[in-house]
Design a protein around this motif. Structure first.
Motif, PDB file in Angstrom:
ATOM      1  N   UNK A 175       0.828  -1.210   0.000  1.00  0.00           N
ATOM      2  CA  UNK A 175       0.000   0.000   0.000  1.00  0.00           C
ATOM      3  C   UNK A 175       0.861   1.258   0.000  1.00  0.00           C
ATOM      4  N   UNK A 176       2.008   1.208   0.646  1.00  0.00           N
ATOM      5  CA  UNK A 176       2.936   2.343   0.617  1.00  0.00           C
ATOM      6  C   UNK A 176       3.448   2.572  -0.800  1.00  0.00           C
ATOM      7  N   UNK A 177       3.770   1.493  -1.500  1.00  0.00           N
ATOM      8  CA  UNK A 177       4.206   1.605  -2.896  1.00  0.00           C
ATOM      9  C   UNK A 177       3.125   2.284  -3.742  1.00  0.00           C
ATOM     10  N   UNK A 178       1.912   1.758  -3.635  1.00  0.00           N
ATOM     11  CA  UNK A 178       0.806   2.286  -4.425  1.00  0.00           C
ATOM     12  C   UNK A 178       0.510   3.737  -4.059  1.00  0.00           C
ATOM     13  N   UNK A 179       0.578   4.047  -2.766  1.00  0.00           N
ATOM     14  CA  UNK A 179       0.325   5.409  -2.319  1.00  0.00           C
ATOM     15  C   UNK A 179       1.354   6.390  -2.844  1.00  0.00           C
ATOM     16  N   UNK A 180       2.623   6.011  -2.832  1.00  0.00           N
ATOM     17  CA  UNK A 180       3.679   6.879  -3.347  1.00  0.00           C
ATOM     18  C   UNK A 180       3.504   7.136  -4.837  1.00  0.00           C
ATOM     19  N   UNK A 181       3.175   6.085  -5.589  1.00  0.00           N
ATOM     20  CA  UNK A 181       2.975   6.235  -7.031  1.00  0.00           C
ATOM     21  C   UNK A 181       1.852   7.234  -7.303  1.00  0.00           C
ATOM     22  N   UNK A 182       0.725   7.065  -6.627  1.00  0.00           N
ATOM     23  CA  UNK A 182      -0.412   7.964  -6.846  1.00  0.00           C
ATOM     24  C   UNK A 182      -0.102   9.386  -6.392  1.00  0.00           C
ATOM     25  N   UNK A 183       0.614   9.525  -5.285  1.00  0.00           N
ATOM     26  CA  UNK A 183       1.002  10.849  -4.804  1.00  0.00           C
ATOM     27  C   UNK A 183       1.876  11.554  -5.833  1.00  0.00           C
ATOM     28  N   UNK A 184       2.873  10.848  -6.358  1.00  0.00           N
ATOM     29  CA  UNK A 184       3.776  11.460  -7.334  1.00  0.00           C
ATOM     30  C   UNK A 184       3.037  11.834  -8.621  1.00  0.00           C
ATOM     31  N   UNK A 185       2.132  10.981  -9.062  1.00  0.00           N
ATOM     32  CA  UNK A 185       1.362  11.284 -10.273  1.00  0.00           C
ATOM     33  C   UNK A 185       0.436  12.481 -10.058  1.00  0.00           C
ATOM     34  N   UNK A 186      -0.214  12.539  -8.909  1.00  0.00           N
ATOM     35  CA  UNK A 186      -1.117  13.661  -8.614  1.00  0.00           C
ATOM     36  C   UNK A 186      -0.351  14.976  -8.526  1.00  0.00           C
ATOM     37  N   UNK A 187       0.815  14.947  -7.905  1.00  0.00           N
ATOM     38  CA  UNK A 187       1.631  16.160  -7.793  1.00  0.00           C
ATOM     39  C   UNK A 187       2.074  16.634  -9.170  1.00  0.00           C
ATOM     40  N   UNK A 188       2.442  15.696 -10.044  1.00  0.00           N
ATOM     41  CA  UNK A 188       2.860  16.068 -11.401  1.00  0.00           C
ATOM     42  C   UNK A 188       1.718  16.704 -12.174  1.00  0.00           C
ATOM     43  N   UNK A 189       0.522  16.171 -11.999  1.00  0.00           N
ATOM     44  CA  UNK A 189      -0.645  16.733 -12.690  1.00  0.00           C
ATOM     45  C   UNK A 189      -0.903  18.174 -12.255  1.00  0.00           C
TER      46      UNK A 189
END
Length: 423
Positions: A175-189
């Motif tokens: 879940x930490x992996x998935x959370x980091x991926x989504x956080x990084x993608x959202x920040x980039x957007x």
């Protein structure tokens, strides 16, 4: 790939800048210039023969129409060798061009004027250091022991399933992996990057276009039956979206982000410094790619540098920024910033991102062009950066945030993972 006309017109500068990159085969520069002269000479000869052949054909036609068959046959007999000569010149030209292309591929990109001279990582320039290194108790554990303690990453199971360097993430670790991926993608957007989901296998042309081939062939996993390569980074498929394309100058900057798994053979990587998550054969990463006007690429590089720093700040990780020296830069880069986080349990810096400007080096291979104000076609500049690579980010988060209660999750990640502690 360096532009041939630039090498020809700026020979001394090319040699001088290659020395900053610690490139030893400088004789290639003169060999390339010599081959280019041969190519131009043979091309001129071929053009002259073709022109004579065309002129003769016109003469023969005119004479035949005038009923001067005997004169026409004489010229026809004389011009019989033109076709053979043109073929001979064409074959010669193809051989020279093939050799020339092979030598051009051996030249790395030229380093930018701000790149410091140097050979090893110790020669890199520390641009800044941000945040305080956490003081952990003597009982603090490195991340691979924390992973076992909380049963969130299983390195032995990954070795059983595939081999060393392919960990299995479990429970809150997944879940930490998935959370980091989504956080990084959202920040980039939020800062204007358009997300793309791309293949994790590419063909040889794509790997060549971004400079992975022939330079990094030994580091890539090759699916031999299909002649496809597992990507070392999303940079390869994302940048290749624009291969053989004339983009609109009005569309600059073109900004994409993408999440993929990344695959690297990392041959010869052994020892304590690559233990746990420090170096893997498969890992997750969010990549940024920009295609920009040449006048703006270094301003864009600084912008990307600051953006990656902002992510590290939001994760409350101490970090430093390095400007890589010529000898420690990649084959294709003109200038690179590395970001490193401080791992308190290991008491050393871990690289978590590289942000690079390739100027026209990749664009020349990709043939990514635009029309300038004069209507002339010009190569664009390409840049990319990790925002971010997960393994060492996870390693630092686990180590630096360990408490008696468990591993505290940074506040910005809590909405993404659904918990405050790994316990």
């Amino acid at each position: 790939m360096l532009q041939l006309n630039y090498i020809r017109e700026n020979r001394d500068e090319v040699v001088e800048r290659l020395a900053v990159k610690n490139f030893k085969q400088v004789e290639l520069v003169d060999e390339i210039i010599s081959l280019d002269e041969q190519r131009r000479k043979v091309q001129n000869e071929s053009d002259s023969i073709a022109a004579e052949a065309n002129s003769s054909a016109k003469q023969i036609g005119d004479l035949m129409r005038q009923g001067k068959k005997e004169e026409a046959e004489a010229i026809k007999s004389k011009s019989a060798t033109y076709k053979e000569q043109v073929k001979e010149m064409t074959d010669k030209l193809e051989g020279i061009e093939q050799e020339l292309q092979g030598k051009l591929l051996q030249l790395p990109n030229l380093p930018y004027k701000l790149v410091p001279a140097g050979v090893t990582p110790e020669d890199n320039e520390v641009v800044l250091e941000h945040g305080s290194k956490p003081a952990l108790p003597e009982s603090a554990l490195p991340h691979w022991e924390l992973a076992a303690k909380y049963d969130i990453i299983d390195f032995e199971l990954g070795t059983k399933i595939t081999g060393a360097g392919f960990p299995v993430y479990k429970g809150k670790g997944a879940r930490l992996q998935r959370g980091l991926i989504n956080f990084f993608l959202d920040e980039a957007a939020k800062v204007g990057y358009r997300e793309v989901q791309v293949p994790m296998l590419v063909n040889e042309a794509s790997a060549y276009a971004t400079g992975q081939l022939p330079d990094k062939e030994g580091q890539m996993y090759h699916v031999t039956n299909d002649d496809l390569y597992l990507i070392p980074t999303a940079e390869v498929p994302v940048t290749n979206i624009y291969r053989d394309t004339i983009v609109k100058a009005d569309d600059f900057p073109i900004k994409h982000c993408g999440y993929t798994a990344c695959f690297r053979r990392e041959a010869g990587s052994y020892g304590a410094h690559v233990r746990g998550l420090n170096r893997l054969h498969q890992f997750d990463k969010v990549e940024l790619v920009q295609i920009v006007h040449p006048d703006n690429s270094y301003e864009t590089l600084e912008e990307m540098n600051l953006y990656v720093q902002s992510l590290l700040q939001k994760l409350n990780l101490p970090y430093r920024v390095l400007r890589l020296c010529g000898g420690d830069m990649s084959f294709t880069s003109a200038m690179t910033y590395d970001m490193e986080t401080y791992s308190a349990a290991q008491q050393r810096w871990l690289e978590v991102s590289s942000v690079s400007n390739f100027e026209t080096y990749q664009a020349n291979r990709l043939k990514v062009r635009f029309k300038n104000e004069d209507g002339k076609t010009q190569l664009a500049h390409t840049l990319n950066g990790s925002a971010l690579a997960l393994p060492r980010i996870v390693a630092t988060l686990l180590e630096n945030n360990q408490t008696e209660q468990g591993i505290k999750i940074p506040e910005v990640l809590v909405p993404y993972v659904g918990f405050e502690y790994i316990d």
